[in-house]
Design a protein around this motif. Structure first.
Motif, PDB file in Angstrom:
ATOM      1  N   SER A   1      17.378  63.893  23.843  1.00 34.38           N
ATOM      2  CA  SER A   1      16.240  63.152  24.385  1.00 34.38           C
ATOM      3  C   SER A   1      15.141  63.121  23.328  1.00 34.38           C
ATOM      4  O   SER A   1      15.212  63.835  22.309  1.00 34.38           O
ATOM      5  N   LEU A   2      14.147  62.299  23.543  1.00 35.08           N
ATOM      6  CA  LEU A   2      13.084  62.146  22.547  1.00 35.08           C
ATOM      7  C   LEU A   2      12.305  63.431  22.315  1.00 35.08           C
ATOM      8  O   LEU A   2      11.765  63.651  21.223  1.00 35.08           O
ATOM      9  N   ASP A   3      12.213  64.282  23.321  1.00 40.29           N
ATOM     10  CA  ASP A   3      11.446  65.516  23.130  1.00 40.29           C
ATOM     11  C   ASP A   3      12.211  66.556  22.322  1.00 40.29           C
ATOM     12  O   ASP A   3      11.688  67.632  22.023  1.00 40.29           O
TER      13      ASP A   3
ATOM     14  N   GLN B   1      20.182  59.914  25.150  1.00 41.66           N
ATOM     15  CA  GLN B   1      20.790  60.572  26.317  1.00 41.66           C
ATOM     16  C   GLN B   1      22.300  60.371  26.359  1.00 41.66           C
ATOM     17  O   GLN B   1      23.024  61.182  26.936  1.00 41.66           O
TER      18      GLN B   1
ATOM     19  N   ASN C   1       4.210  60.177  25.805  1.00 39.12           N
ATOM     20  CA  ASN C   1       4.599  60.366  27.208  1.00 39.12           C
ATOM     21  C   ASN C   1       5.965  61.034  27.325  1.00 39.12           C
ATOM     22  O   ASN C   1       6.271  61.684  28.322  1.00 39.12           O
ATOM     23  N   HIS C   2       6.803  60.848  26.283  1.00 37.90           N
ATOM     24  CA  HIS C   2       8.133  61.475  26.255  1.00 37.90           C
ATOM     25  C   HIS C   2       8.128  62.812  25.512  1.00 37.90           C
ATOM     26  O   HIS C   2       9.186  63.388  25.286  1.00 37.90           O
ATOM     27  N   GLN C   3       6.920  63.234  25.091  1.00 39.26           N
ATOM     28  CA  GLN C   3       6.781  64.510  24.366  1.00 39.26           C
ATOM     29  C   GLN C   3       7.538  64.533  23.039  1.00 39.26           C
ATOM     30  O   GLN C   3       8.003  65.572  22.591  1.00 39.26           O
TER      31      GLN C   3
ATOM     32  N   HIS D   1       3.547  55.753  24.050  1.00 38.04           N
ATOM     33  CA  HIS D   1       4.744  55.930  24.876  1.00 38.04           C
ATOM     34  C   HIS D   1       5.607  57.082  24.378  1.00 38.04           C
ATOM     35  O   HIS D   1       6.231  57.783  25.184  1.00 38.04           O
TER      36      HIS D   1
ATOM     37  N   SER E   1       7.014  49.923  24.930  1.00 38.16           N
ATOM     38  CA  SER E   1       7.591  50.863  25.899  1.00 38.16           C
ATOM     39  C   SER E   1       9.080  50.605  26.102  1.00 38.16           C
ATOM     40  O   SER E   1       9.862  51.547  26.301  1.00 38.16           O
TER      41      SER E   1
ATOM     42  N   ASN F   1      11.884  53.374  25.568  1.00 37.22           N
ATOM     43  CA  ASN F   1      12.843  53.658  26.643  1.00 37.22           C
ATOM     44  C   ASN F   1      14.282  53.476  26.177  1.00 37.22           C
ATOM     45  O   ASN F   1      15.175  54.231  26.568  1.00 37.22           O
TER      46      ASN F   1
ATOM     47  N   GLU G   1      15.276  56.478  24.188  1.00 33.23           N
ATOM     48  CA  GLU G   1      15.578  57.596  25.091  1.00 33.23           C
ATOM     49  C   GLU G   1      16.972  57.439  25.689  1.00 33.23           C
ATOM     50  O   GLU G   1      17.753  58.401  25.754  1.00 33.23           O
TER      51      GLU G   1
END
Length: 446
Positions: free
Chosen positions: A189-191, A184, A213-215, A210, A173, A177, A180
């Motif tokens: 972003s990851l999505d 940024q 979770n960030h799509q 994980h 994770s 993170n 991400e």
């Protein structure tokens, strides 16, 4: 000298705190190498039992020993022969913990208080697997079972009485993170990007979880496509429409051309991504290598950033700040469990000593009573009444000494008193060890 006095505990630690990743790579053990190595360690008469904990952040050897110098030198010798690392190199970086310090360290490790990411959830399970492997091959028994029993209780208590594992963080994770955060910085972003994930083992599974979770849109590669498909189905079981695609491992070179964010988490012993696989590009590429040994070759390629597990400091620092108070509480719990462990361990040997003292007193009293009756000093009909009087007398006489012995057993400095008592009453070690310790083998992963 009895087992309690003889037996010491020792930890030899090579972790993220004292050993860089290149050293941890050299010291890393594949699962099939662990048992043969532990067998070499336990071949020394100075080493009774041993466990080897090997993770991406630490290689640690936990032992119960009879002679610290001989045990230490023997482990050094085994490591230098097995891993072709010089003795001087090992001595320069190793952290060695003995007895109370060893127990405290192991309890901290089990409770994830010594982890790179404090509060991460994998370490307790990894320690249980390491213990079970050693136990199943008769490389540890009573000493380490006692210790592990307390370590897992301590870990459970820390989790139950602190917030250290709430919104738990792991190496996986932390890496996601960090990715991400890096994206940024450039307004992404990851999505919004496609992510390449190589590996579908435990670490790969956590990374995929994980990322979902960030799509993030995941392309998954693994040498066993069957295992990759299983992981994809596991992710889709929670999110049926989740965009995760499994491709053959042979498409790795082509996939590297089209993906700007890459996570590698395999058990490979060599590089999975080499410099000659990377074609020149102008976009920023982020590569995260979560494997030890590392799976991405060290390279200097424009616009390419490579991060290993030791490069997660930004996320680690944030984690430390947010969990600082919980960690303080956790360390107090570990301190108490360490003290309780030694108190409990010492009482295992004091009870049979007290019992033997009472037995000897009773035997002496009964012998004199029988002699008195035979000599005619005492009528036979008085035997039972006199026996009760003698029993009360020696119990009264021994009450204070036994209380003092129990108090001494709760203090590590009480060993000389206990040893002196054994010598005075001529109580052998065989009698002490009749009080065998039994502990159900605990292999449930918390």
């Amino acid at each position: 000298m009895n087992e309690r006095i003889q037996t010491q505990f020792m930890v030899m630690s090579f972790s993220h705190k004292n050993a860089a990743i290149d050293i941890r790579e050299k010291l890393n053990f594949a699962t099939e190498q662990i048992v043969p190595f532990l067998q070499k360690i336990c071949a020394s008469e100075a080493i009774k039992e041993a466990i080897l904990l090997c993770t991406c952040n630490r290689v640690e050897i936990y032992t119960s020993i009879l002679d610290r110098r001989i045990a230490r030198d023997h482990i050094y010798q085994c490591l230098t022969q097995e891993k072709q690392i010089s003795l001087e190199s090992l001595q320069d970086i190793v952290h060695i913990y003995l007895n109370q310090y060893a127990i405290y360290h192991i309890f901290c490790v089990a409770s994830s208080l010594d982890s790179l990411v404090v509060g991460e959830t994998q370490i307790t399970g990894q320690l249980k697997v390491a213990y079970k492997l050693s136990y199943d091959h008769a490389l540890c028994s009573k000493d380490m079972t006692r210790l592990m029993h307390f370590a897992f209780k301590c870990a459970a208590h820390v989790r139950a009485h602190t917030d250290i594992s709430s919104n738990s963080v792991s190496v996986a994770s932390a890496a996601v993170n960090m990715a991400e955060q890096k994206l940024q910085e450039k307004g992404e972003s990851l999505d919004s990007v496609e992510v390449l994930l190589i590996g579908s083992g435990e670490m790969g599974r956590l990374v995929a979880k994980h990322l979902s979770n960030h799509q993030a849109k995941i392309t998954l590669l693994n040498r066993s496509e069957h295992n990759a498909q299983n992981l994809a189905q596991e992710i889709k079981a929670n999110i049926p429409t989740y965009p995760i695609v499994v491709k053959p491992y042979e498409t790795l070179r082509e996939s590297l051309k089209t993906h700007r964010v890459v996570f590698v988490a395999t058990a490979a012993k060599d590089y999975v991504i080499k410099s000659d696989m990377i074609v020149p590009h102008h976009d920023r590429r982020l590569y995260f290598d979560l494997s030890v040994p590392r799976n991405i070759e060290t390279m200097a390629i424009p616009h390419t950033e490579i991060y290993s597990v030791d490069d997660l400091q930004e996320i680690v620092d944030q984690n430390k700040t947010s969990r600082q108070e919980s960690a303080k509480v956790g360390l107090k719990i570990v301190d108490q469990f360490t003290a309780d462990f030694f108190k409990w361990l010492q009482t295992l040997s004091i009870d049979p000593i007290i019992k033997q003292m009472r037995y000897l007193a009773k035997q002496s009293a009964m012998k004199e009573l029988e002699r008195a009756i035979k000599k005619g000093y005492l009528p036979q009909e008085y035997e039972k009444n006199v026996e009760k009087i003698l029993h009360g007398a020696f119990n009264t006489f021994l009450h204070q000494p036994t209380m003092r012995l129990r108090q001494a057993s709760e203090n590590p400095q009480g060993d000389p008193i206990i040893e002196a008592t054994k010598n005075i009453f001529d109580i052998s070690d065989d009698v002490v060890m009749l009080n065998g310790y039994k502990c159900e083998k605990d292999t449930t992963i918390y």
